[in-house]
Design an enzyme around this catalytic site. Structure first.
Site, PDB file in Angstrom:
ATOM      1  N   HIS A  23      15.652 -40.888 -30.419  1.00 40.17           N
ATOM      2  CA  HIS A  23      16.833 -41.362 -29.687  1.00 40.17           C
ATOM      3  C   HIS A  23      17.149 -40.348 -28.592  1.00 40.17           C
ATOM      4  CE1 HIS A  23      19.231 -38.399 -31.823  1.00 40.17           C
ATOM      5  NE2 HIS A  23      19.087 -38.998 -32.996  1.00 40.17           N
ATOM      6  N   HIS A  26      17.337 -36.491 -29.317  1.00 44.94           N
ATOM      7  CA  HIS A  26      16.050 -35.781 -29.358  1.00 44.94           C
ATOM      8  C   HIS A  26      15.525 -35.566 -27.941  1.00 44.94           C
ATOM      9  CE1 HIS A  26      15.868 -38.330 -33.189  1.00 44.94           C
ATOM     10  NE2 HIS A  26      16.166 -37.104 -33.580  1.00 44.94           N
ATOM     11  N   CYS A 132      21.261 -32.385 -49.780  1.00 47.83           N
ATOM     12  CA  CYS A 132      21.400 -33.498 -48.833  1.00 47.83           C
ATOM     13  C   CYS A 132      20.011 -33.807 -48.291  1.00 47.83           C
ATOM     14  CB  CYS A 132      22.353 -33.155 -47.688  1.00 47.83           C
ATOM     15  SG  CYS A 132      22.279 -34.423 -46.385  1.00 47.83           S
ATOM     16  N   CYS A 135      19.737 -33.740 -44.389  1.00 44.09           N
ATOM     17  CA  CYS A 135      19.578 -32.394 -43.811  1.00 44.09           C
ATOM     18  C   CYS A 135      18.361 -31.689 -44.386  1.00 44.09           C
ATOM     19  CB  CYS A 135      20.786 -31.512 -44.112  1.00 44.09           C
ATOM     20  SG  CYS A 135      22.321 -32.022 -43.348  1.00 44.09           S
ATOM     21  N   CYS A 157      27.946 -35.220 -47.567  1.00 44.82           N
ATOM     22  CA  CYS A 157      27.548 -34.239 -46.541  1.00 44.82           C
ATOM     23  C   CYS A 157      28.388 -34.473 -45.292  1.00 44.82           C
ATOM     24  CB  CYS A 157      26.063 -34.413 -46.233  1.00 44.82           C
ATOM     25  SG  CYS A 157      25.556 -33.630 -44.689  1.00 44.82           S
ATOM     26  N   HIS A 160      26.016 -36.054 -42.441  1.00 36.79           N
ATOM     27  CA  HIS A 160      25.482 -37.406 -42.616  1.00 36.79           C
ATOM     28  C   HIS A 160      26.474 -38.401 -43.212  1.00 36.79           C
ATOM     29  CE1 HIS A 160      21.772 -35.105 -42.003  1.00 36.79           C
ATOM     30  NE2 HIS A 160      21.347 -36.222 -41.451  1.00 36.79           N
ATOM     31  N   LYS A 307      28.888 -37.678 -32.776  1.00 38.65           N
ATOM     32  CA  LYS A 307      27.505 -37.252 -32.584  1.00 38.65           C
ATOM     33  C   LYS A 307      26.627 -38.494 -32.674  1.00 38.65           C
ATOM     34  CE  LYS A 307      23.732 -34.525 -34.423  1.00 38.65           C
ATOM     35  NZ  LYS A 307      22.914 -34.518 -35.600  1.00 38.65           N
ATOM     36  N   LYS A 310      21.078 -42.222 -35.377  1.00 42.24           N
ATOM     37  CA  LYS A 310      20.563 -43.519 -35.817  1.00 42.24           C
ATOM     38  C   LYS A 310      21.294 -43.967 -37.078  1.00 42.24           C
ATOM     39  CE  LYS A 310      17.161 -45.454 -34.568  1.00 42.24           C
ATOM     40  NZ  LYS A 310      16.989 -46.546 -33.613  1.00 42.24           N
TER      41      LYS A 310
HETATM   42  N1  MSP Z   1      12.886 -31.377 -38.296  1.00 39.03           N
HETATM   43  C1  MSP Z   1      14.072 -30.634 -38.051  1.00 39.03           C
HETATM   44  C2  MSP Z   1      13.794 -29.440 -37.157  1.00 39.03           C
HETATM   45  C3  MSP Z   1      12.749 -28.509 -37.666  1.00 39.03           C
HETATM   46  S1  MSP Z   1      12.418 -27.225 -36.561  1.00 39.03           S
HETATM   47  C4  MSP Z   1      11.473 -26.186 -37.395  1.00 39.03           C
HETATM   48  C5  MSP Z   1      15.117 -31.517 -37.391  1.00 39.03           C
HETATM   49  N2  MSP Z   1      14.670 -32.616 -36.802  1.00 39.03           N
HETATM   50  S2  MSP Z   1      15.567 -33.734 -36.108  1.00 39.03           S
HETATM   51  O1  MSP Z   1      14.628 -34.725 -35.654  1.00 39.03           O
HETATM   52  O2  MSP Z   1      16.574 -34.183 -37.014  1.00 39.03           O
HETATM   53  O3  MSP Z   1      16.344 -33.075 -34.925  1.00 39.03           O
HETATM   54  C6  MSP Z   1      15.685 -32.428 -33.900  1.00 39.03           C
HETATM   55  C7  MSP Z   1      16.602 -31.977 -32.810  1.00 39.03           C
HETATM   56  O4  MSP Z   1      17.309 -33.070 -32.231  1.00 39.03           O
HETATM   57  C8  MSP Z   1      17.663 -30.975 -33.260  1.00 39.03           C
HETATM   58  O5  MSP Z   1      17.699 -29.870 -32.352  1.00 39.03           O
HETATM   59  C9  MSP Z   1      18.940 -31.750 -33.177  1.00 39.03           C
HETATM   60  O6  MSP Z   1      20.025 -30.919 -32.883  1.00 39.03           O
HETATM   61  C10 MSP Z   1      18.638 -32.690 -32.019  1.00 39.03           C
HETATM   62  N3  MSP Z   1      19.557 -33.808 -32.041  1.00 39.03           N
HETATM   63  C11 MSP Z   1      19.632 -34.833 -32.932  1.00 39.03           C
HETATM   64  N4  MSP Z   1      20.727 -35.593 -32.635  1.00 39.03           N
HETATM   65  C12 MSP Z   1      21.361 -35.069 -31.554  1.00 39.03           C
HETATM   66  C13 MSP Z   1      22.430 -35.456 -30.734  1.00 39.03           C
HETATM   67  N5  MSP Z   1      23.155 -36.511 -30.974  1.00 39.03           N
HETATM   68  N6  MSP Z   1      22.689 -34.704 -29.627  1.00 39.03           N
HETATM   69  C14 MSP Z   1      21.903 -33.636 -29.254  1.00 39.03           C
HETATM   70  N7  MSP Z   1      20.888 -33.254 -30.001  1.00 39.03           N
HETATM   71  C15 MSP Z   1      20.715 -33.822 -31.250  1.00 39.03           C
HETATM   72  O7  MSP Z   1      16.284 -31.175 -37.421  1.00 39.03           O
END
Ligand code: MSP
Length: 525
Positions: A23, A26, A132, A135, A157, A160, A307, A310
């Site tokens: 999304h 990411h 969780c 997380c 959590c 979430h 925030k 999905k």
């Molecule tokens: N797999 C772990 C990271 C492991 S690193 C050794 C993880 N993955 S994630 O897919 O959930 O998130 C990856 C990144 O996307 C994180 O930096 C997270 O902060 C970012 N984001 C997810 N949702 C977000 C927003 N709504 N806004 C900005 N960034 C966000 O965590």
């Protein structure tokens, strides 16, 4: 290119969970890392940009089972159909993409675990706590909140909003508590190790309260990397995922490359800053390796004040935006509109308004007017008006000479929003220069031929400067502009610090056709 550690700029994004499709949250991390790495590469740094996917753990195992396939099949499907295509969607120039199911990762993780075990930093114990799955983390009771709606009456959590699970296990532990003082010393001696200050303060307060040892293995699942000294356990997903930054850059297999790249700059969302600024450096210290150079935590993208995620159904796919506005506008918008390090709200209205005002009317119009006037008044040949020192030209040149180093300073301070603000001074100054110099009036008077040459040359020279300095942000539009200006060589090879010096444009060269940089968007489409 020189390869001393000082020249190295190694930037890594977190690796993304493959339980679901990408999304815009990411995508935000990805475009920021991409623009920073393109900028540093064009400033002469020995740059490496790493991204990838995090494929083990309960979350992915459960999603795969719910979809009736094996975790590996699920991961392969998501990586090939969604995560790798994201690189094209966003126009990313990453140097590597690591998957935690690759042999290079698994082999090096095994080596790392063996090393820490041999050094006495891993022991066996029992753990009971609230887990969780969202997380992939044990949560202290203090971090849980009361559930609402279908989860009313349960503890959930905070991130979430879903219930946690009570897990009791025989686990292996990493002696993280041994590193409390070393971590505090690190934060003290390198004040910019964690940024921004709000996150730094939170992390210091957290470590000051004391560190528990970390449970680093699981015996209740088998989707993970086997613990080498006890095959009935797999490695805790975060413990191995963090290692991707060194397993992808040669640790344990290619020490020369590793020495050239490490330490990394870790770009992370603030929700995972603790993993990167506490657990990760402690792991590295235990192995006798240098901590990361810096951990920069950006804020969250908010949709409707929350925030975006999905699981809360506020997710927006990056292609929803790029299919209408294009990848350049996506990159520009998120890096310009949101102060890097703070939360920022996304709205379609704001995106369209900025697209219209700043990209289509600001930069796009400027470029098409200048190229059209060179075509019309000078048969498409860039006149020799270079660069001139009359007051109007000197003023425009001064803006370029100031804005480029200021943008560079901003990029070095991880402030892409500010860098774009600086570069937009050049857009505005050039637009103002044309309005004041009125080349269409000069064109009517043969006596003014030389003035007209100077004005057309200097305006086009400012476009050259913009093409180079904006290319890390908008690779496609700037490429079109570069080609239309008849400039030789690849835009990506142009040196950014030199771009602010006036006179880089070659006179006598024919301009090409300029395709619309930011086409009008049909509101009905
Ligand atoms: N797999 C772990 C990271 C492991 S690193 C050794 C993880 N993955 S994630 O897919 O959930 O998130 C990856 C990144 O996307 C994180 O930096 C997270 O902060 C970012 N984001 C997810 N949702 C977000 C927003 N709504 N806004 C900005 N960034 C966000 O965590």
């Amino acid at each position: 290119m020189a390869t001393s550690a000082n020249d190295s700029f190694f930037i890594a994004t977190p690796i993304f969970y493959v339980n679901d499709v990408p999304h815009i949250g990411h995508a935000y991390t990805e475009v920021a890392a991409d623009a920073l790495s393109r900028w540093m590469r064009q400033s002469g740094m020995d740059t490496w940009f790493l991204t990838g996917t995090d494929e083990h753990g309960q979350k992915i195992m459960r999603t795969a089972l719910a979809n009736g396939v094996s975790p590996k099949e699920w991961a392969d499907r998501l990586v090939e159909q969604s995560w790798k295509p994201l690189l094209q969607t966003l126009d990313l120039a990453n140097d590597d993409f690591i998957r935690t199911t690759e042999a290079r990762h698994e082999v090096a993780v095994t080596k790392f675990l063996t090393l820490l075990h041999d050094k006495g930093f891993i022991y066996q114990g029992e753990y009971e706590g609230f887990y969780c799955v969202g997380c992939e983390e044990y949560k202290p009771a203090a971090d849980l909140v009361d559930g609402v709606g279908e989860f009313e009456g349960q503890k959930v959590c905070q991130i979430h909003g879903r219930p946690v699970e009570v897990l009791k296990e025989e686990n292996y532990f990493f002696k993280m508590s041994d590193f409390q003082q070393d971590l505090l010393d690190l934060y003290q001696s390198q004040p910019d190790f964690i940024q921004p200050p709000s996150v730094r303060n939170e992390i210091i307060a957290f470590v000051n309260r004391g560190l528990d040892d970390l449970s680093i293995s699981r015996s209740n699942i088998d989707w993970g990397i086997e613990v080498p000294f006890d095959k009935s356990h797999v490695t805790y997903v975060w413990f191995e995922a963090l290692l991707n930054y060194i397993t992808a850059t040669g640790w344990g297999s290619d020490e020369e490359t590793f020495a050239r790249r490490w330490p990394a700059i870790q770009l992370v969302g603030k929700d995972i800053a603790r993993f990167h600024a506490v657990i990760w450096p402690a792991m590295l210290m235990a192995a006798g390796l240098a901590p990361p150079k810096r951990v920069f935590a950006h804020g969250w993208l908010l949709v409707g004040g929350e925030k975006m995620s999905k699981s809360k159904l506020t997710g927006i796919a990056p292609t929803d935006i790029t299919s209408v506005f294009g990848s350049d506008a996506f990159r520009y918008y998120f890096l310009r509109a949101i102060t890097f390090g703070s939360d920022g709200s996304f709205s379609w209205e704001d995106l369209s308004a900025r697209y219209e005002a700043e990209l289509a009317n600001g930069l796009g119009n400027l470029a098409s007017r200048v190229i059209a006037m060179i075509t019309r008044y000078r048969d498409g040949v860039i006149p020799d008006g270079a660069p001139g020192s009359a007051p109007a030209e000197a003023a425009l040149q001064a803006v370029m000479a100031e804005a480029v180093p200021a943008a560079d300073a901003a990029m070095n301070a991880f402030a892409p929003h500010e860098a774009l603000g600086q570069l937009w001074r050049i857009v505005d100054a050039t637009n103002g220069y044309i309005t004041e110099q009125e080349p269409w009036v000069l064109a009517k008077d043969p006596q003014e031929a030389q003035r007209l040459d100077a004005v057309l040359y200097n305006a086009a020279d400012a476009l050259r400067c913009l093409a180079v300095t904006l290319s890390p942000f908008m690779p496609q539009a700037t490429h079109k502009l570069w080609v239309a200006l008849g400039m030789p060589g690849s835009l990506q090879d142009q040196n950014i610090p030199d771009a602010g010096f006036a006179g880089g444009l070659t006179p006598g060269v024919s301009v090409g056709e300029l395709l619309p940089l930011f086409p009008r968007i049909d509101p009905e489409a």
